[in-house]
Design a protein around this motif. Structure first.
Motif, mmCIF file in Angstrom:
data_model
loop_
_atom_site.group_PDB
_atom_site.id
_atom_site.type_symbol
_atom_site.label_atom_id
_atom_site.label_comp_id
_atom_site.label_asym_id
_atom_site.label_seq_id
_atom_site.Cartn_x
_atom_site.Cartn_y
_atom_site.Cartn_z
ATOM 1 N N SER A 45 0.824 -1.219 0.000
ATOM 2 C CA SER A 45 0.000 0.000 0.000
ATOM 3 C C SER A 45 0.852 1.261 0.000
ATOM 4 O O SER A 45 0.527 2.235 -0.689
ATOM 5 C CB SER A 45 -0.936 0.019 1.206
ATOM 6 N N LEU A 46 1.931 1.254 0.775
ATOM 7 C CA LEU A 46 2.826 2.415 0.791
ATOM 8 C C LEU A 46 3.465 2.640 -0.575
ATOM 9 O O LEU A 46 3.603 3.785 -1.017
ATOM 10 C CB LEU A 46 3.909 2.244 1.858
ATOM 11 N N CYS A 47 3.851 1.578 -1.251
ATOM 12 C CA CYS A 47 4.414 1.705 -2.597
ATOM 13 C C CYS A 47 3.399 2.332 -3.549
ATOM 14 O O CYS A 47 3.735 3.243 -4.317
ATOM 15 C CB CYS A 47 4.857 0.339 -3.129
ATOM 16 N N GLN A 48 2.169 1.873 -3.481
ATOM 17 C CA GLN A 48 1.121 2.438 -4.331
ATOM 18 C C GLN A 48 0.870 3.908 -3.996
ATOM 19 O O GLN A 48 0.684 4.732 -4.887
ATOM 20 C CB GLN A 48 -0.172 1.637 -4.184
ATOM 21 N N GLN A 49 0.863 4.228 -2.700
ATOM 22 C CA GLN A 49 0.631 5.607 -2.273
ATOM 23 C C GLN A 49 1.764 6.526 -2.740
ATOM 24 O O GLN A 49 1.509 7.635 -3.209
ATOM 25 C CB GLN A 49 0.501 5.676 -0.754
ATOM 26 N N LEU A 50 2.990 6.071 -2.612
ATOM 27 C CA LEU A 50 4.128 6.871 -3.077
ATOM 28 C C LEU A 50 4.035 7.136 -4.576
ATOM 29 O O LEU A 50 4.267 8.268 -5.028
ATOM 30 C CB LEU A 50 5.447 6.163 -2.744
ATOM 31 N N GLN A 51 3.695 6.133 -5.342
ATOM 32 C CA GLN A 51 3.549 6.307 -6.789
ATOM 33 C C GLN A 51 2.444 7.307 -7.104
ATOM 34 O O GLN A 51 2.607 8.177 -7.956
ATOM 35 C CB GLN A 51 3.272 4.975 -7.474
ATOM 36 N N ALA A 52 1.326 7.216 -6.409
ATOM 37 C CA ALA A 52 0.203 8.136 -6.644
ATOM 38 C C ALA A 52 0.569 9.564 -6.245
ATOM 39 O O ALA A 52 0.207 10.526 -6.941
ATOM 40 C CB ALA A 52 -1.030 7.670 -5.877
ATOM 41 N N ASP A 53 1.306 9.719 -5.153
ATOM 42 C CA ASP A 53 1.662 11.058 -4.663
ATOM 43 C C ASP A 53 2.673 11.765 -5.546
ATOM 44 O O ASP A 53 2.829 12.987 -5.459
ATOM 45 C CB ASP A 53 2.178 10.981 -3.227
ATOM 46 N N LEU A 54 3.366 11.042 -6.396
ATOM 47 C CA LEU A 54 4.305 11.683 -7.321
ATOM 48 C C LEU A 54 3.594 12.600 -8.312
ATOM 49 O O LEU A 54 4.193 13.542 -8.827
ATOM 50 C CB LEU A 54 5.127 10.629 -8.076
ATOM 51 N N ALA A 55 2.324 12.340 -8.557
ATOM 52 C CA ALA A 55 1.550 13.176 -9.482
ATOM 53 C C ALA A 55 1.162 14.522 -8.860
ATOM 54 O O ALA A 55 0.772 15.444 -9.569
ATOM 55 C CB ALA A 55 0.293 12.431 -9.930
ATOM 56 N N LEU A 56 1.281 14.648 -7.548
ATOM 57 C CA LEU A 56 0.934 15.898 -6.868
ATOM 58 C C LEU A 56 2.015 16.950 -7.087
ATOM 59 O O LEU A 56 3.170 16.628 -7.394
ATOM 60 C CB LEU A 56 0.750 15.647 -5.365
ATOM 61 N N ASN A 57 1.650 18.219 -6.887
ATOM 62 C CA ASN A 57 2.619 19.309 -7.024
ATOM 63 C C ASN A 57 3.458 19.506 -5.767
ATOM 64 O O ASN A 57 4.514 20.112 -5.825
ATOM 65 C CB ASN A 57 1.890 20.620 -7.351
ATOM 66 N N ASN A 58 2.971 19.034 -4.640
ATOM 67 C CA ASN A 58 3.652 19.230 -3.368
ATOM 68 C C ASN A 58 4.069 17.864 -2.817
ATOM 69 O O ASN A 58 3.231 17.009 -2.567
ATOM 70 C CB ASN A 58 2.711 19.944 -2.388
ATOM 71 N N HIS A 59 5.363 17.684 -2.623
ATOM 72 C CA HIS A 59 5.899 16.415 -2.121
ATOM 73 C C HIS A 59 6.413 16.545 -0.693
ATOM 74 O O HIS A 59 7.343 15.851 -0.283
ATOM 75 C CB HIS A 59 7.030 15.923 -3.030
ATOM 76 N N LYS A 60 5.799 17.446 0.060
ATOM 77 C CA LYS A 60 6.254 17.780 1.417
ATOM 78 C C LYS A 60 6.467 16.544 2.299
ATOM 79 O O LYS A 60 7.426 16.470 3.054
ATOM 80 C CB LYS A 60 5.245 18.720 2.062
ATOM 81 N N TYR A 61 5.583 15.564 2.226
ATOM 82 C CA TYR A 61 5.638 14.406 3.122
ATOM 83 C C TYR A 61 6.284 13.174 2.486
ATOM 84 O O TYR A 61 6.242 12.085 3.053
ATOM 85 C CB TYR A 61 4.240 14.070 3.632
ATOM 86 N N MET A 62 6.885 13.339 1.321
ATOM 87 C CA MET A 62 7.467 12.198 0.614
ATOM 88 C C MET A 62 8.608 11.560 1.413
ATOM 89 O O MET A 62 8.714 10.326 1.463
ATOM 90 C CB MET A 62 7.968 12.650 -0.759
ATOM 91 N N ALA A 63 9.447 12.351 2.046
ATOM 92 C CA ALA A 63 10.546 11.785 2.854
ATOM 93 C C ALA A 63 9.974 10.994 4.035
ATOM 94 O O ALA A 63 10.475 9.914 4.369
ATOM 95 C CB ALA A 63 11.477 12.891 3.342
#
Length: 172
Positions: A69-87
């Motif tokens: 699920s985390l892998c899927q969420q990380l992939q989906a969040d890459l499409a966002l303009n703000n990656h504040k919580y990616m780390a």
């Protein structure tokens, strides 16, 4: 513990109205084996590990699910303009993978190598966004992890039969 389970199952099936019924067929008829496919596989193969319990199986399955699920969420969040919580999400993935086992070590090492670079990139921007190189790295990492997980045995990855369909008694 599993030896005790075998003994109790044999004792229960001997006391039943149909004494010729083996404990395996008893569990199959009531679809109990479908609830815990890995346990069923081990029961049927009679290759049981004495130190492992059903609780361990469910814990491991939960960790695998969280990792996927985390892998899927990380992939989906890459499409966002703000990656504040990616780390932060990457740190969660790293932590989750520590509970999986040795197969995760190469992926954890890849995360270790890039984590500080990603964290620094995101901290030094007003609108935190990953570089194209970091996005590609993250896409490759998560794709590799999910591809590896898709090769796990079906007994781990298949859906469980819903609890409400189990037959727990010989009555219908």
């Amino acid at each position: 513990m599993i030896d005790q389970l075998f003994g109790q199952l044999k004792e229960l099936t001997e006391k039943m109205i149909l004494p010729e019924c083996s404990y395996i067929s008893f569990l199959e008829e009531r679809r109990i084996l479908q609830l815990c496919p890995q346990v069923a596989q081990r029961l049927l193969a009679k290759t049981l590990c004495k130190n492992e319990t059903k609780r361990d199986y469910f814990s491991q399955t939960t960790i695998l699910s969280q990792t996927y699920s985390l892998c899927q969420q990380l992939q989906a969040d890459l499409a966002l303009n703000n990656h504040k919580y990616m780390a932060h999400q990457l740190a969660l993935l790293y932590q989750c993978m520590s509970g999986i086992g040795e197969f995760a070590n190469p992926y954890r090492n890849r995360i270790k190598e890039m984590f500080n670079k990603i964290k620094t990139t995101l901290e030094n921007q007003e609108l935190p966004t990953l570089t194209v190189q970091q996005k590609n790295w993250l896409i490759e990492l998560t794709a590799d992890i999910t591809a590896h997980m898709s090769r796990f045995p079906e007994s781990i990855t298949c859906s469980l039969t819903p609890y409400n369909t189990l037959k727990l008694s010989s009555e219908n």
